[in-house]
Write an enzyme that holds these catalytic residues in place. Sequence first.
Site, PDB file in Angstrom:
ATOM      1  N   SER A 261      89.225-105.958-125.461  1.00 29.02           N
ATOM      2  CA  SER A 261      88.306-106.678-124.578  1.00 29.02           C
ATOM      3  C   SER A 261      87.441-105.692-123.805  1.00 29.02           C
ATOM      4  CB  SER A 261      89.086-107.579-123.616  1.00 29.02           C
ATOM      5  OG  SER A 261      89.688-106.777-122.618  1.00 29.02           O
ATOM      6  N   LYS A 262      86.517-106.258-123.054  1.00 35.54           N
ATOM      7  CA  LYS A 262      85.540-105.475-122.291  1.00 35.54           C
ATOM      8  C   LYS A 262      86.179-104.362-121.460  1.00 35.54           C
ATOM      9  CE  LYS A 262      81.465-108.060-122.269  1.00 35.54           C
ATOM     10  NZ  LYS A 262      81.219-107.403-123.570  1.00 35.54           N
ATOM     11  N   ARG A 263      87.373-104.662-120.931  1.00 35.34           N
ATOM     12  CA  ARG A 263      87.940-103.655-120.027  1.00 35.34           C
ATOM     13  C   ARG A 263      88.333-102.380-120.769  1.00 35.34           C
ATOM     14  NH1 ARG A 263      93.711-103.956-120.077  1.00 35.34           N
ATOM     15  NH2 ARG A 263      94.234-105.725-121.406  1.00 35.34           N
ATOM     16  N   GLY A 265      86.336-101.020-123.054  1.00 40.92           N
ATOM     17  CA  GLY A 265      85.090-100.329-123.401  1.00 40.92           C
ATOM     18  C   GLY A 265      84.178-101.312-124.103  1.00 40.92           C
TER      19      GLY A 265
END
Length: 488
Positions: A261-263, A265
């Site tokens: 997920s976004k967290r 990268g």
Amino acid sequence: MSEEVRVRIAPSPSGNLHVGTARTALFNYLYAKKVGGKFVLRIEDTDAERTSQAYIDNIFDSLKALGLNWDEGPDVGGPYGPYTQSERFDIYPKYVQELLDKGFAYECYCTPEELEAEKEEATKNKKAYVYSKKCENLTEEEKAKLRAEGRKPAIRFSIDKARKAFHDSPVIHFEDLVKGDLHQDTSLIGDFVIMKSNGSPTYNFAVVIDDMLMKISHIIRGEDHISNTFKQILIYEALGAEVPRFGHLGMILAPDRSKLSKRHGATAVSEFVEKGYLTEALINFVALLGWAPSDGVEIKNVDEIAQDFRIHEVSSSNSVFEYDKLNWMNGQYIKKLSTEELKERLKPFLTKYDLSELNDEQYTRMVEVTREPLTILSDITDAVPYFFGKDVVVDDEVQTTVLDTETSQEVLKAFVEQAKDWEWTEENLHEKLEVFRGEFKEKGIKPKVTMWAIRGAVTGRTRGADMTAVLAILGKDKVLNRAKKAIK
Ligand code: GLU
């Protein structure tokens, strides 16, 4: 089974193209490419609220940038279009009616509140929720009464009826191209909605109708769809359609083994591109998430991968998205670029500088002497500020530990004095600096200390590209000006 291999990628435009979808697209593409089949793009935008044109554009652009060009799709057309689901709404009712007529579907008048109550009851009893089938056997009179109350029916698929018509046992099987035999106890699948009361088809239904009408022969997608596949197989059977072959890929996990997920990268292809990853590196990297080349050589372009790709050799387990490995691979791809190519590719990452300060020869040389350590294209941004502008920003630490020393001051004074008469070519500068360092060495000053003083004054840093090249690119005026400024 239809003769021709036809595969598809069917993204929902509720976000930018995810690397996971890129991998699914690639594996479908490779599968088709290998046997001269067709690769179809279909946009699954039935969820109007989450859909946006910007996402659709992003999906198109990203697939194209990765070289995954489709043979049929929304923009290029094809014999079985339209290829955008929202343009196909008038196609689905006919098939809903067919299922109703055959007794494989029924009207459901339950309100959201009633369904919610059923779900709560299941949760309370710690049971997996399965629809009660309360509406399956409504009489025409009961239906009429409910309609008179103003209720509009949704249409549900009758799992049990379809199962009994085509299978001996409640447990149904299929042979997955990647995972081998997969089975599911159909009594655990609730009768799901195929068409909502507002007339819009649900994913599991629309996808079958579209894959059937688009003559898709092989469906390769993420394993999160396995439970859908059993539902979809029953719909194909209920419609008397040929069931395509399915292959389910393991998931892509982050290095910490959680869902990527976004967290962790970047996750969208376009984000990677914006960060300075090359699409040819990205697609190569993505291919290795579940597939391994037979000769162990990992750096391969899509054509080479296609030669070697066999779907049944794809790993059935999850793969870990190692950003470090992607960085390494991207660096390898940057190294392979010609300087001319790299000059072009770096431009978007040099917009904060005035490139017109350098002529083509100077820009070429700058790229030549700064390219070595680049892992992503955007690394160039912080590697080259001293090639631009009249003055240079000197790091505080360089100021105090290098430029402020007596030795450096002495070196710089001598440098300014001598260099003003030097012929300013890289070759000559190389020789002159050699002599210059030699003179200071005799006075007991190490060559590297001599060079630090010059580098510190001219670049503001203690490390960077080849010093002679830097001086040559900057030109005598800028170099001497910066050196003078550093003298107290
Ligand atoms: N639109 C679906 C998705 O994005 C497609 C799934 C499928 O390949 O059937 O997950």
